[in-house]
Design a protein around this motif. Structure first.
Motif, PDB file in Angstrom:
ATOM      1  N   ALA A 186       0.860  -1.182   0.000  1.00 53.04           N
ATOM      2  CA  ALA A 186       0.000   0.000   0.000  1.00 53.04           C
ATOM      3  C   ALA A 186       0.893   1.228   0.000  1.00 53.04           C
ATOM      4  O   ALA A 186       1.768   1.364   0.870  1.00 53.04           O
ATOM      5  CB  ALA A 186      -0.918   0.013   1.207  1.00 53.04           C
TER       6      ALA A 186
ATOM      7  N   ILE B  26      -3.510   0.254  -3.397  1.00 50.58           N
ATOM      8  CA  ILE B  26      -3.244  -1.079  -2.856  1.00 50.58           C
ATOM      9  C   ILE B  26      -3.091  -2.054  -4.009  1.00 50.58           C
ATOM     10  O   ILE B  26      -3.939  -2.105  -4.913  1.00 50.58           O
ATOM     11  CB  ILE B  26      -4.383  -1.524  -1.927  1.00 50.58           C
TER      12      ILE B  26
ATOM     13  N   VAL C 109      -3.720  -6.795   2.165  1.00 45.64           N
ATOM     14  CA  VAL C 109      -3.082  -5.510   2.430  1.00 45.64           C
ATOM     15  C   VAL C 109      -4.126  -4.629   3.094  1.00 45.64           C
ATOM     16  O   VAL C 109      -5.157  -4.303   2.489  1.00 45.64           O
ATOM     17  CB  VAL C 109      -2.568  -4.849   1.140  1.00 45.64           C
TER      18      VAL C 109
ATOM     19  N   GLY D  59      -8.959  -2.128   3.299  1.00 45.42           N
ATOM     20  CA  GLY D  59      -8.005  -2.572   2.280  1.00 45.42           C
ATOM     21  C   GLY D  59      -8.585  -3.728   1.504  1.00 45.42           C
ATOM     22  O   GLY D  59      -9.758  -3.705   1.122  1.00 45.42           O
TER      23      GLY D  59
END
Length: 262
Positions: free
Chosen positions: A61, A77, A85, A241
């Motif tokens: 990221a 990401i 992530v 994420g």
């Protein structure tokens, strides 16, 4: 918290239903405890020095200036396949004394969702269950391919302590959206959510998504019967994420304009 009798289940359902009628999950807190538009971080590096910590397995990221919902920067990401992530924030002023509720909103640009039948997570709330002190995870993401393309949205409830501790509860519960409710691709989407005692809420661009809006019970579980209650934990951490739990294609997305409160 396993329901041991029909009477207990009826009591729980009645209590939660009354709470839901009195206070339906609504828009996120207008006075959020965390606001981040990612404009103050160095391009090409993780968002360091702010409220976030980074969890990355098989991906990264970084701050990116090629795409933004507002301003000039966002978080990009990249995930190579199976793994995750996440930016996560916990404790301190965001979750004072382990609040029972957490709401949030963010802008998401997903380049392309999974074409495979894989389970993925975009948002996760974590904390300890008040009934037994074990970890509870509440997630929003998706799983099955949608007929028109993309991946169908879902919510997920898990008690992961059971994987290592035979005495702890083990669950993996789901609630899928309708077949046409896929995560949008190739554009900015306003994703809002709420997790709390009155239930779960997920909306895209201001439109509530039915199916993942669980109150008490989802649609089914692994390791537990369908009457297994989704006990909302005392919130201690939020993660945003992408995580996927089966092998899949590489994934790229951007996140911007995050607002999180309780």
């Amino acid at each position: 918290m396993r329901i041991s009798s029909a009477g207990c289940l009826a009591t729980a359902l009645a209590a939660w239903s009354l709470a839901a009628c009195a206070s339906h999950p609504a828009a996120p807190d207008p006075s959020p405890r965390l606001i981040d538009d990612f404009e103050t971080y160095a391009v090409g590096r993780p968002p360091e020095g702010g409220p976030w910590r980074l969890y990355a397995v098989n991906g990264r990221a970084v701050i990116d200036d090629t795409r933004a919902a507002s301003g000039r920067q966002s978080v990009r990401i990249d995930l190579a396949g199976k793994g995750g992530v996440f930016l996560f924030a916990e404790g301190g002023p965001l979750f004072p004394a382990a609040r029972d509720a957490m709401s949030g909103r963010m802008k998401v640009w997903l380049q392309a969702g999974p074409a495979e039948d894989v389970h993925w997570t975009l948002i996760e709330g974590r904390g300890l269950r008040r009934s037994d002190g074990h970890t509870g995870l509440v997630r929003f993401g998706g799983q099955h391919p949608a007929p028109g393309g993309g991946s169908r949205l879902m919510s997920n409830y898990e008690t992961p302590d059971g994987y290592a501790d035979p005495a702890a509860p083990l669950s993996d519960c789901w609630a899928h959206a309708g077949e046409s409710e896929a995560m949008p691709e190739g554009r900015w989407v306003d994703v809002a959510w709420r997790i709390g005692p009155q239930g779960l809420m997920l909306s895209l661009d201001g439109r509530a998504i039915s199916g993942p809006d669980v109150v008490v019970l989802g649609q089914g579980c692994l390791h537990q019967p369908g009457t297994y209650v989704w006990e909302i934990p005392a919130m201690e951490r939020v993660s945003i994420g992408w995580e996927t739990y089966q092998p899949g294609a590489p994934r790229t997305l951007w996140i911007d304009d995050v607002r999180i409160g309780d």
